[in-house]
Motif scaffolding. Structure first.
Motif, PDB file in Angstrom:
ATOM      1  N   MET A 142      -5.816   1.635   5.908  1.00 32.19           N
ATOM      2  CA  MET A 142      -5.252   0.300   6.034  1.00 32.19           C
ATOM      3  C   MET A 142      -4.603  -0.129   4.724  1.00 32.19           C
ATOM      4  O   MET A 142      -5.196  -0.030   3.649  1.00 32.19           O
ATOM      5  N   ILE A 179      -1.865  -0.111   9.431  1.00 32.28           N
ATOM      6  CA  ILE A 179      -2.501   1.202   9.311  1.00 32.28           C
ATOM      7  C   ILE A 179      -1.429   2.267   9.128  1.00 32.28           C
ATOM      8  O   ILE A 179      -0.447   2.321   9.872  1.00 32.28           O
ATOM      9  N   ASP A 193      -4.998  11.414   6.622  1.00 33.27           N
ATOM     10  CA  ASP A 193      -6.041  10.494   6.150  1.00 33.27           C
ATOM     11  C   ASP A 193      -6.808  11.101   4.974  1.00 33.27           C
ATOM     12  O   ASP A 193      -7.032  10.453   3.944  1.00 33.27           O
TER      13      ASP A 193
END
Length: 640
Positions: free
Chosen positions: A353, A358, A382
Motif C-alpha cells: 500500500m 495498492i 511484493d
C-alpha cells in the motif's frame, strides 16, 4: 689584325654581357607574365585516383561490406571531333558495345553541337566486364585506329554481399563515402582513405610529363560479429514476426523485436539484430513494410520519419521499462550490501500500500511466505518491494549507477540513447519509486545497458565496455590497432555473482523461465514483462535474458519483443521461445556441448512455443501463460 680581333672580341663580350643583363632584368620584372604565356601554350592533364573504402568483415573474415570498382563512360568530344574520320567509328563502337545504354541520336548531337566539350558522362557505374569489350576494341589500333575520345573514369561503389544481414549495425554510405549510420558512420574516418592524383602536361612536341601520387586505401574493420550467429538470430526473429503477421490483428509480429548475443567475459557483441530491418544495398526502400499507396501518400517529412525508424538500431537507441529482468539486479544489490540474505523470507499478501492505493503483486491472493530464491523464481513483486525497503534508497541508487543504468555504455556505434534523465537519483527518488523500480517499472533503460550490466552479474562482477570492433587492419592486412577488452568497473563480488546465478538457474529449471530451457544445457535467466505507458492500454514489452552454461557462462542472450501482435501481449513466452530456438542452433555451432541429462524438456516447442501445425498463434501464446502469469502486473498502476 690583332687590334681588329681584340676590338671584335670586346664588342661581342659587351653584347653578351648586355644580353645577360637584359635577361636578368626581364626575369626580375616580368617573369610571371612570361610564365603565363608559356603555360598557356601547353596542354595539361590531371585526374583523381580514387581511394578504396575499407571493408567491414566479421570475426572470421567474412566480408559484410566492401567497395567494388565501377566505371563511368566519359566522352571527350573535342578529341572525337578533332578529325571527321574519328566520329563515325567511335559512335559505332559505343553503340556496338553498349546497345542498351547508348543512344545514337544523342551521340550524333554531341558530335554536332558539343564539339568543345571535354567531359560528357555517357554512362555511370558500370562493372569492368561490361566495359571490357570496348576497351579491347579501342586498344586494337590495327583494326580500329579511329576510335578516339572515349575514356573510363574509375570510382568505387559500396556493396553489401548479405543485403539485410546486420543492417542497423553495419549501416550504409551516402554519396561521397559518407557513412550514414552504424559502423559505417562511427568509423567513417577509419574506413575512408586519401585520394591520389595523376597529373602532368603535354608540350608542343607531344612529350607527356606525368607524375602519379597513389591513393591511400581505407582501413578494414574486423568486427566481433559472427555472421553465422547473426544470420541464425535474424532468421528466428523473422520467423517469429512472419508467423504473428498472419494473425488476425493487423500489422507485423511486433512493433520491434531486438536480440543481443554477447560474450560475458570480454564485452564482445556476437550478434545484434532487430526487426524490422532493411536492405543495405537499397536502404530507402519502404515497400517491404508499406504499400505503394501508403508510400505515395507520405509527405517528404513522413517519408523521412519512416526511413529513420527503419534505420534505427533498436538495441541501442530505444528506451523502455525493463520489467522483471530488473529483479536479479535488485536482489544482487541486497546480497552485495548485506541488507538481504539467503535465509530471509518475505510474506507476499498480494501487494503493498502506498498513499491509499495498492501496488499489486502478479498474484492477487499472494504467494505466501517466500525465500529469496522463491521470490525470483515466482517473480514476486511484493517480495521485491519488501527487499527494496531493506536495501534503502542510498544503496539502490548507488548500485543502479554501478550497473550503468542512466549512463551510456560508450559502445562503438552511433546513436546510443541518453537515459540519464530516465532514472531516479538520490534527490528525487521516493519510497514508491524505490518500490516500483525494484521490479523494473518506472525507469527506462536500453538493451545494451541492461545486457552489459547482466554480463557482470554472471561473470563474477566485472563490467566490460561493450564493443563490436575487434581490430583494425590496413589495406594489406597488417594490424594497425587492436581493441582489447576494457574493464570499466566491478559491480558486485564474485560470491554475490555465484549466489544470483544459483537463483537464476532455479528460475529456468523450475520457475517462470521454464519455456526458455534448452534441453541438455544448464542455464539461468530471468523473464520480464513491463506494461507501457499509458497504463491500462494493454501494451507490453516482454523479454528474456539468460546465460549458458551455468558454470563459467560463455554466452548471454537478451531478447525483447515490443508489443507482440496478439490480443494479450503480456506473456513472456514470446521472448523465451525466440531465445530457445536461437540457442538450439548457436550453442552447437560454438562447440558449447550439453552438460546435463536430456529428458525432452521443451523438445516439442517451436518459435511459437507449440506445434504450430496444430495450434493457432493465440493458443501458442497461451501455452506459456501458466509459467508466465507471475510476471504480469495485475494492477494498472503498478508502474506509476
Amino acid at each position: 689584325m690583332r687590334g681588329k680581333l681584340a676590338f671584335l672580341f670586346t664588342g661581342m663580350l659587351v653584347l653578351v654581357c648586355g644580353l645577360i643583363g637584359r635577361l636578368m632584368y626581364i626575369n626580375y620584372t616580368s617573369s610571371d607574365k612570361y610564365k603565363k604565356i608559356v603555360l598557356s601554350q601547353q596542354s595539361y592533364d590531371s585526374s583523381i585516383i580514387p581511394f578504396q573504402r575499407g571493408d567491414i568483415v566479421d570475426t572470421k573474415g567474412t566480408v559484410l561490406a566492401t567497395s567494388v570498382a565501377v566505371y563511368n563512360v566519359i566522352l571527350d568530344c573535342s578529341i572525337m571531333t578533332s578529325d571527321t574520320k574519328y566520329v563515325e567509328p567511335t559512335i559505332d563502337a559505343l553503340m556496338e558495345c553498349f546497345p542498351d545504354i547508348m543512344n545514337r541520336d544523342q551521340l550524333e548531337d554531341y558530335a554536332a553541337n558539343s564539339k568543345d566539350s571535354k567531359y560528357i558522362v555517357l554512362a555511370k557505374k558500370l562493372p569492368y566486364d561490361q566495359i571490357q569489350p570496348f576497351i579491347e576494341k579501342q586498344d586494337d589500333t590495327d583494326n580500329n585506329p579511329n576510335i578516339k575520345g572515349v575514356w573510363f573514369e574509375k570510382e568505387y561503389q559500396r556493396e553489401y554481399p548479405y543485403h539485410t544481414l546486420a543492417s542497423s549495425l553495419i549501416g550504409f554510405t551516402a554519396s561521397g563515402n559518407v557513412g550514414n549510420s552504424g559502423l559505417e558512420n562511427y568509423y567513417n574516418d577509419t574506413l575512408n582513405g586519401i585520394n591520389g592524383r595523376e597529373y602532368g602536361y603535354l608540350n608542343s612536341d607531344n612529350d607527356f610529363e606525368k607524375t602519379v601520387i597513389d591513393a591511400k586505401d581505407g582501413n578494414t574493420l574486423v568486427t566481433t560479429i559472427d555472421a553465422n550467429i547473426q544470420s541464425i538470430v535474424e532468421e528466428k526473429i523473422k520467423e517469429y514476426n512472419d508467423m504473428y503477421t498472419d494473425n488476425s490483428r493487423e500489422g507485423a509480429g511486433s512493433t520491434n523485436t531486438g536480440v543481443l548475443v554477447m560474450n560475458p567475459n570480454n564485452g564482445e557483441i556476437l550478434a545484434m539484430a532487430n526487426y524490422p530491418n532493411f536492405d543495405l544495398d537499397n536502404p530507402r526502400d519502404l515497400t517491404p513494410y508499406y504499400s505503394q499507396e501508403q508510400i505515395d501518400a507520405m509527405s517528404d517529412d513522413e517519408n523521412m520519419d519512416a526511413l529513420n525508424k527503419l534505420w534505427q538500431n533498436y538495441c541501442i537507441t530505444s528506451t523502455f521499462e525493463p520489467g522483471s529482468v530488473q529483479k536479479p539486479f535488485t536482489i544482487a544489490t541486497g546480497l552485495d550490501t548485506g541488507t538481504v540474505t539467503d535465509d530471509m523470507t518475505f510474506d507476499c499478501d498480494g501487494g503493498e500500500m502506498f498513499d491509499g492505493r495498492i501496488i499489486g503483486c502478479v498474484k492477487r491472493s499472494g504467494h505466501g511466505l517466500e525465500t529469496v530464491r522463491q521470490a525470483l523464481m515466482n517473480s514476486c513483486n511484493d517480495a521485491l518491494m519488501q527487499m527494496s525497503y531493506k536495501i534503502g534508497i542510498d544503496n539502490f541508487v548507488k548500485y543502479q549507477s554501478a550497473y550503468g543504468f542512466g549512463l551510456k555504455t560508450n559502445i562503438d556505434l552511433p546513436g546510443e540513447a541518453n537515459t540519464s534523465t530516465l532514472v531516479y537519483t538520490l534527490d528525487n527518488m521516493k519510497p514508491v519509486d524505490l518500490a516500483t523500480n525494484s521490479f523494473g517499472q518506472n525507469y527506462n533503460t536500453t538493451m545494451i545497458q541492461l545486457g552489459s550490466a547482466f554480463c557482470s552479474l554472471v561473470n563474477g562482477g566485472t563490467y566490460y565496455q561493450p564493443h563490436v570492433v575487434r581490430k583494425i587492419t590496413d589495406a594489406d592486412g597488417n594490424t594497425i590497432s587492436t581493441i582489447d577488452p576494457t574493464v570499466v568497473k566491478e559491480t558486485i563480488s564474485s560470491s554475490t555473482s555465484d549466489q544470483i546465478k544459483d537463483y537464476m538457474y532455479s528460475v529456468v529449471s523450475e520457475g517462470t523461465g521454464k519455456m526458455a530451457k534448452l534441453d541438455g544445457y544448464s542455464m539461468g535467466g530471468k523473464t520480464g514483462t513491463a506494461e507501457k505507458l499509458p497504463r491500462g492500454n494493454g501494451n507490453y514489452v516482454v523479454s528474456f535474458i539468460g546465460y549458458v552454461p551455468q558454470e563459467n557462462p560463455q554466452l548471454v542472450i537478451y531478447v525483447v519483443v515490443d508489443e507482440p501482435n496478439v490480443d494479450d501481449q503480456s506473456h513472456g513466452a514470446f521472448a523465451m521461445n525466440i531465445s530457445r530456438e536461437i540457442l538450439k542452433e548457436v550453442l552447437p555451432y560454438l562447440n558449447i556441448y550439453p552438460d546435463e541429462e536430456q529428458n525432452g524438456t521443451n523438445a516439442e516447442y517451436g518459435i511459437l512455443g507449440t506445434d504450430v501445425t496444430k495450434k493457432s498463434a493465440e493458443a501458442a501464446a497461451a501455452a506459456g501463460q501458466e509459467a508466465q502469469n507471475a510476471d504480469v502486473p495485475q494492477d494498472e498502476n503498478a508502474g506509476q
